[in-house]
Design an enzyme around this catalytic site. Sequence first.
Site, short mmCIF file in Angstrom:
data_model
loop_
_atom_site.label_atom_id
_atom_site.label_comp_id
_atom_site.label_asym_id
_atom_site.label_seq_id
_atom_site.Cartn_x
_atom_site.Cartn_y
_atom_site.Cartn_z
N CYS A 33 39.99 35.72 33.44
CA CYS A 33 40.75 36.10 32.24
C CYS A 33 40.03 35.65 30.96
CB CYS A 33 42.15 35.49 32.34
SG CYS A 33 43.09 35.50 30.81
N CYS A 36 42.04 33.55 28.52
CA CYS A 36 42.26 32.21 29.11
C CYS A 36 41.06 31.31 28.82
CB CYS A 36 42.45 32.31 30.63
SG CYS A 36 43.88 33.28 31.13
#
Length: 112
Positions: A33, A36
């Site tokens: 991600c 993230c």
Amino acid sequence: MQVRAKKQTFNSFDDLLQNADKPLLVDFYATWCGPCQLMVPILNEVSETLKDKIAVVKIDTEKYPSLANKYQIEALPTFILFKDGKLWDRFEGALPANQLVQRIENSLQVKQ
């Protein structure tokens, strides 16, 4: 000594919540991600800024899919604030450090 958000391994997430001596900000993330990964230095900054108020824990949703399901993690990153072992607040998406700090502080003050 610098306090940083750290990857946590545990036998029981419930034990982690029950034994926490201060509110926990749990970052549900995945290694693939992009947003993230952008949050890593931001979480380190937030952890340092709020080190007397909260602890920051990162949980990889790929390694703990049952936790991701339990807390209905559908977007990454998702942050859940736990206080006294209970879900206190949740928010999704990448945020700048100042906004994340403000959100956490507001949540802890408003609901006390």
